[in-house]
Design an enzyme around this catalytic site. Structure first.
Site, PDB file in Angstrom:
ATOM      1  N   PRO A   1     -11.880  -3.303  -5.111  1.00 27.36           N
ATOM      2  CA  PRO A   1     -11.703  -3.450  -3.868  1.00 27.36           C
ATOM      3  C   PRO A   1     -12.437  -4.608  -3.076  1.00 27.36           C
ATOM      4  O   PRO A   1     -13.414  -4.869  -3.419  1.00 27.36           O
ATOM      5  CB  PRO A   1     -11.985  -2.009  -3.348  1.00 27.36           C
ATOM      6  CG  PRO A   1     -12.149  -1.131  -4.471  1.00 27.36           C
ATOM      7  CD  PRO A   1     -12.638  -2.160  -5.723  1.00 27.36           C
ATOM      8  N   PRO A   2     -12.022  -4.907  -1.878  1.00 22.83           N
ATOM      9  CA  PRO A   2     -12.602  -5.967  -1.115  1.00 22.83           C
ATOM     10  C   PRO A   2     -14.046  -5.416  -0.670  1.00 22.83           C
ATOM     11  O   PRO A   2     -14.221  -4.197  -0.412  1.00 22.83           O
ATOM     12  CB  PRO A   2     -11.691  -5.854   0.338  1.00 22.83           C
ATOM     13  CG  PRO A   2     -10.370  -5.608  -0.197  1.00 22.83           C
ATOM     14  CD  PRO A   2     -10.785  -4.419  -1.178  1.00 22.83           C
ATOM     15  N   GLY A   3     -14.827  -6.434  -0.658  1.00 18.07           N
ATOM     16  CA  GLY A   3     -16.506  -6.155   0.102  1.00 18.07           C
ATOM     17  C   GLY A   3     -17.252  -5.328  -1.026  1.00 18.07           C
ATOM     18  O   GLY A   3     -18.338  -4.909  -0.616  1.00 18.07           O
ATOM     19  N   THR A   4     -16.809  -5.342  -2.301  1.00 15.05           N
ATOM     20  CA  THR A   4     -17.659  -4.820  -3.364  1.00 15.05           C
ATOM     21  C   THR A   4     -18.711  -5.912  -4.145  1.00 15.05           C
ATOM     22  O   THR A   4     -19.367  -5.475  -4.825  1.00 15.05           O
ATOM     23  CB  THR A   4     -17.024  -4.064  -4.511  1.00 15.05           C
ATOM     24  OG1 THR A   4     -15.943  -5.004  -4.855  1.00 15.05           O
ATOM     25  CG2 THR A   4     -16.214  -2.977  -3.823  1.00 15.05           C
ATOM     26  N   GLY A   5     -18.637  -7.205  -3.408  1.00 12.98           N
ATOM     27  CA  GLY A   5     -19.633  -7.901  -3.968  1.00 12.98           C
ATOM     28  C   GLY A   5     -19.160  -8.911  -5.179  1.00 12.98           C
ATOM     29  O   GLY A   5     -19.893  -9.417  -5.697  1.00 12.98           O
TER      30      GLY A   5
ATOM     31  N   THR B   1     -17.490 -11.771  -5.171  1.00 14.23           N
ATOM     32  CA  THR B   1     -18.093 -13.309  -5.156  1.00 14.23           C
ATOM     33  C   THR B   1     -19.605 -13.454  -5.270  1.00 14.23           C
ATOM     34  O   THR B   1     -19.855 -14.373  -5.815  1.00 14.23           O
ATOM     35  CB  THR B   1     -17.354 -13.850  -3.920  1.00 14.23           C
ATOM     36  OG1 THR B   1     -16.080 -13.393  -3.697  1.00 14.23           O
ATOM     37  CG2 THR B   1     -17.837 -15.163  -3.565  1.00 14.23           C
TER      38      THR B   1
ATOM     39  N   SER C   1      -0.300  11.379  -8.804  1.00 10.58           N
ATOM     40  CA  SER C   1      -1.487  12.296  -9.248  1.00 10.58           C
ATOM     41  C   SER C   1      -1.425  13.298  -8.264  1.00 10.58           C
ATOM     42  O   SER C   1      -2.282  14.273  -8.186  1.00 10.58           O
ATOM     43  CB  SER C   1      -2.800  11.383  -8.921  1.00 10.58           C
ATOM     44  OG  SER C   1      -2.670  10.865  -7.732  1.00 10.58           O
TER      45      SER C   1
ATOM     46  N   LYS D   1     -11.876   9.355  -6.226  1.00 10.01           N
ATOM     47  CA  LYS D   1     -11.452  10.888  -5.645  1.00 10.01           C
ATOM     48  C   LYS D   1     -12.537  12.029  -5.742  1.00 10.01           C
ATOM     49  O   LYS D   1     -12.580  12.875  -5.134  1.00 10.01           O
ATOM     50  CB  LYS D   1     -10.324  11.142  -6.810  1.00 10.01           C
ATOM     51  CG  LYS D   1      -9.124  10.317  -6.729  1.00 10.01           C
ATOM     52  CD  LYS D   1      -7.950  10.684  -7.666  1.00 10.01           C
ATOM     53  CE  LYS D   1      -6.866   9.982  -7.539  1.00 10.01           C
ATOM     54  NZ  LYS D   1      -5.850  10.084  -8.383  1.00 10.01           N
TER      55      LYS D   1
END
Length: 780
Positions: free
Chosen positions: A363-367, A369, A685, A728
């Site tokens: 996901p975005p923002g997980t580091g 780059t 799910s 989850k």
């Protein structure tokens, strides 16, 4: 016409033809020719002059001579050194060679001469003097010869004036033939022609052709002169500039071409690259007059010289240092760190090994780059980032062909040029955001870049020579694998980076985000302190994300407001706690929907994965008298609708076992609703969750409030596996859930999770829907 045979000394001419009326001097050196001149001078000075067919023939036979020649009179003989005679001859009349009578000590020929008895041009055979056609002939010839005299430097003005005064057609033709500057073979054609009218036509054609050649030559001379003048001006200006530089003490006096040649010799590159460069430098020298072409070639040469063809950076094989860098700059992400250390270990042992192509997905923002940047630092490699988001043109990857205006290398070649070495770490960021259109398929171009079997000879369209990418460490990032074509995905090693837990976010904020924002806002740790509880509340109540990007913004907002407060109120120290954080960030934005306090009928808590982490969904079911219709609300997707229908079918198949009347489903309507109806929901799910809620409403059995579940259902009641289990479980834990039901085939995923996530949760794997009901329903 009277035909007369004469025996005369003969001179074979090499590379020249003498016509009647022609006055010419030439040198002779062959012994037989000198003897022939001497024999002629003893007699009446007349001699037969005939042209050789081939200039190289030393002693020509009759077949090697033209049939028609000219009888001339020798007017002057001059002896020159080295046994050479220079003679002056006047051509008198044309004659046909019949036979060579003797060849020693000189050549004597029997020739046939045609002489007119009375008139020069008999009325029945020749050109009539008073004929209008003859007058037209004379005028046309004079006009063309006059024009030729103006344009040709070989025809003097005096000769032109003399010829223009001639009115006799036959004499005029002979004089023009004698003075027209033509090659000897063309003059021989004129000499061969005996018919007066045909000779006129041939002479007219020759004159017209010569005039056309003169006109073209004039045009070329004008163009050449203009170009030479321009080059001369540029040369003078360059020499002046060179002199000025020398006077100023500037040592950059070497011309651009010389500089390029010197740089090419020093360049660390293959023979193929150097040959290509030298060829382009040669073109550069030859195109100095064209500013546009010179600019294009100069740019290409400079680009080629800046490329790191065989230039490498020494790599670091220190595992301890690499581990320290990765641990210092990133918290968690154990799988990524382990993979990097494995790569380093292999490189240390083999000193080569295949360079892997890592794809970090999360996901975005997980580091993702920043991991690549840290990896480059750990390996002592130059770092190059190439963003592929929104790239549609294949030329962005492969480069533009040089035929296009504004052509340039592709992003890959430019990245190597920026790095300055052939073995950097190259980050291809947002590879899932690339796309294709009519300009080409970007993903297909990336196939060659990211294939270790092909990229050692990657061909950029602009550079036109193979570029070795085999030693580049490629790292790619993506938020999702759905948009990446399968062939490209197959070439990459996928490493998934999942959402951070609350504890991990707290550690990241403490170690990295808070110090970074304090420095950015000019604050010290003594001036602003943010408590651990305040960070926890930011995470829970002010952000809802998988990474830490929003959290960093919230910390930045606290820093800005604190800086303002320090200056306005002259505060020495500010401490932000859980109690006063609303003062800096306002009211809470997000609240977790906690587990229900009481057990209820027809209400079940499900678990969902979103792009910003996990979440809980409360599914509600109501029964009403009706006709057996199923009503689904809450903006559900097709997959969830099908799951609900599969659940109903399963319940009907086991209704007899639970004592449900056979016509029960024909007399009742079922309404399934998931709150927050404005938010679209879909995914495989929620099957067992909806089936449990429907079954609870039918049986009027309460469902435990502290139980949450996730899994798909089949028509036979089997529970199928799901994805996003970590997110989850985190959502369940945050909502205060105690027991979580998961598919049995997801049990191996639980074993890979850290104890921090599973602590306090009772995780129960289930295979059949009956097990789900057993754990979910409150015992009677």
């Amino acid at each position: 016409m009277e035909k007369i045979l004469e025996s005369l000394p003969m001179i074979p001419l090499r590379g020249m033809t003498i016509l009647p009326e022609m006055v010419v001097h030439f040198d002779i050196s062959r012994k037989k020719s000198i003897e022939a001149v001497q024999e002629a001078m003893v007699g009446d000075q007349r001699i037969f002059l005939v042209t050789q067919r081939e200039v190289e023939t030393e002693e020509p036979q009759q077949k090697e001579l033209f049939e028609i020649g000219t009888i001339g009179t020798i007017k002057q003989v001059i002896k020159l050194p080295k046994k050479i005679l220079r003679i002056l001859v006047v051509g008198e009349e044309r004659a046909m060679l019949r036979n060579i009578e003797c060849g020693e000590p000189y050549m004597r020929a029997l020739v046939e001469v045609e002489r007119e008895e009375k008139k020069e041009l008999p009325e029945e055979e020749g050109i009539q003097e008073q004929d209008p056609q003859t007058e037209a002939l004379v005028r046309n010839l004079k006009e063309m010869f006059a024009e030729l005299g103006v344009k040709s430097p070989k025809v003097s003005k005096e000769t032109v004036a003399q010829i223009l005064d001639i009115d006799d057609p036959k004499k005029l033709v002979r004089q023009i033939c004698a003075n027209i500057p033509l090659p000897y073979r063309e003059l021989q054609e004129l000499l061969n022609e005996g018919d007066p009218w045909k000779l006129y036509e041939l002479l007219s054609f020759k004159l017209a052709n010569e005039l056309q050649i003169m006109n073209i030559k004039e045009e070329l001379q004008v163009k050449v002169k203009e170009r030479v003048d321009k080059h001369q001006r540029e040369y003078i200006l360059r020499e002046q500039l060179k002199l000025i530089r020398e006077e100023l003490g500037d040592d950059t006096t070497m011309s651009d071409a010389e500089e390029f040649e010197a740089a090419t010799k020093k360049l660390e590159a293959s023979k193929e690259v150097k040959e290509k460069l030298m060829k382009e430098i040669k073109r550069f020298k030859n195109s100095m007059g064209s500013a546009a072409e010179t600019s294009v070639i100069r740019t290409y040469i400079e680009t080629m010289l800046e490329m790191p063809w065989d230039k490498k950076k020494e790599e670091s094989y220190d595992l301890t240092y690499a581990k320290e860098v990765l641990e210092k700059e990133h918290y968690g992400l154990e799988e990524v760190k382990e993979r990097v250390l494995e790569y380093l270990a292999v490189r240390t042992l083999t000193q080569k090994g295949n360079t892997p192509i890592l794809c970090l997905v999360g996901p975005p923002g997980t580091g993702k780059t920043s991991i690549a940047r840290s990896l480059a630092k750990a390996l002592h490699k130059p770092y190059v980032r190439i963003s592929l988001g929104g790239v549609k043109d294949e030329a962005e990857i492969r480069g533009h062909r040089k035929t296009y205006v504004g052509a340039m290398p592709g992003r890959i070649a430019n990245g190597l040029k920026t790095a300055g070495v052939k073995n950097p770490l190259m980050l291809l960021d947002e590879i899932d955001k690339a796309s294709s259109d009519y300009k080409g398929d970007t993903f297909s171009a990336l196939l060659e870049v990211l294939d270790s079997e092909q990229n050692y000879k990657f061909r950029d369209h602009y550079l036109e020579v193979p570029v070795d990418l085999s030693e580049v460490l490629f790292v790619t990032t993506a938020n999702s694998l759905q948009t990446i074509p399968r062939p490209l995905l197959d070439r990459m090693e996928i490493i998934e980076i999942s959402s951070y837990t609350e504890n991990e976010k707290e550690h990241i904020a403490d170690r990295h985000l808070i110090p970074k924002q304090l420095e950015r806002h000019g604050l010290s740790e003594e001036q602003l302190q943010i408590s651990k509880n305040a960070v926890g509340k930011m995470i829970r109540s002010y952000t809802k994300e998988a990474g830490v990007r929003q959290l960093e913004r919230k910390i930045g907002a606290v820093c800005r407001k604190s800086a303002k407060e320090i200056l306005e109120k002259d505060r020495k120290k500010i401490r932000v706690t859980e109690k006063n954080i609303e003062k800096y960030l306002g009211k809470e934005i997000f609240t977790y929907e906690m587990a229900n306090e009481t057990d209820e009928v027809g209400i079940v808590r499900g678990l969902a994965w979103t792009s910003v982490g996990g979440d809980t969904l409360q599914i509600e079911v109501n029964l009403m008298p009706g006709k057996g219709e199923l009503l689904l609300t809450g903006q559900l997707g097709d997959v969830m609708k099908e799951s609900a229908m599969a659940g109903i079918s399963y319940i009907r198949s086991i209704s007899e076992k639970y004592g449900i009347e056979a016509d029960y489903f024909e007399k009742h309507d079922f309404h399934v609703h998931i709150p927050e109806g404005a938010v679209p929901k879909d995914g495989p799910s929620a099957g067992i969750t909806m089936a449990t809620a429907i079954f609870s409403a039918i049986l009027d059995r309460k469902v435990r409030a502290d139980v949450a579940m996730t899994g798909e259902i089949t028509l036979r009641g089997r529970v199928l596996p799901i994805g996003g289990l970590k997110e989850k479980l985190l959502a369940a834990k945050n909502a205060g859930i105690k027991k979580v039901l998961i598919p049995a085939r997801n049990k191996r995923d639980v074993e890979e999770l850290s104890a921090e996530i599973t602590k306090g949760l009772e995780i129960i794997p289930v295979e059949q829907m009956e097990e789900v009901l057993e754990h979910a329903f409150v015992p009677e």
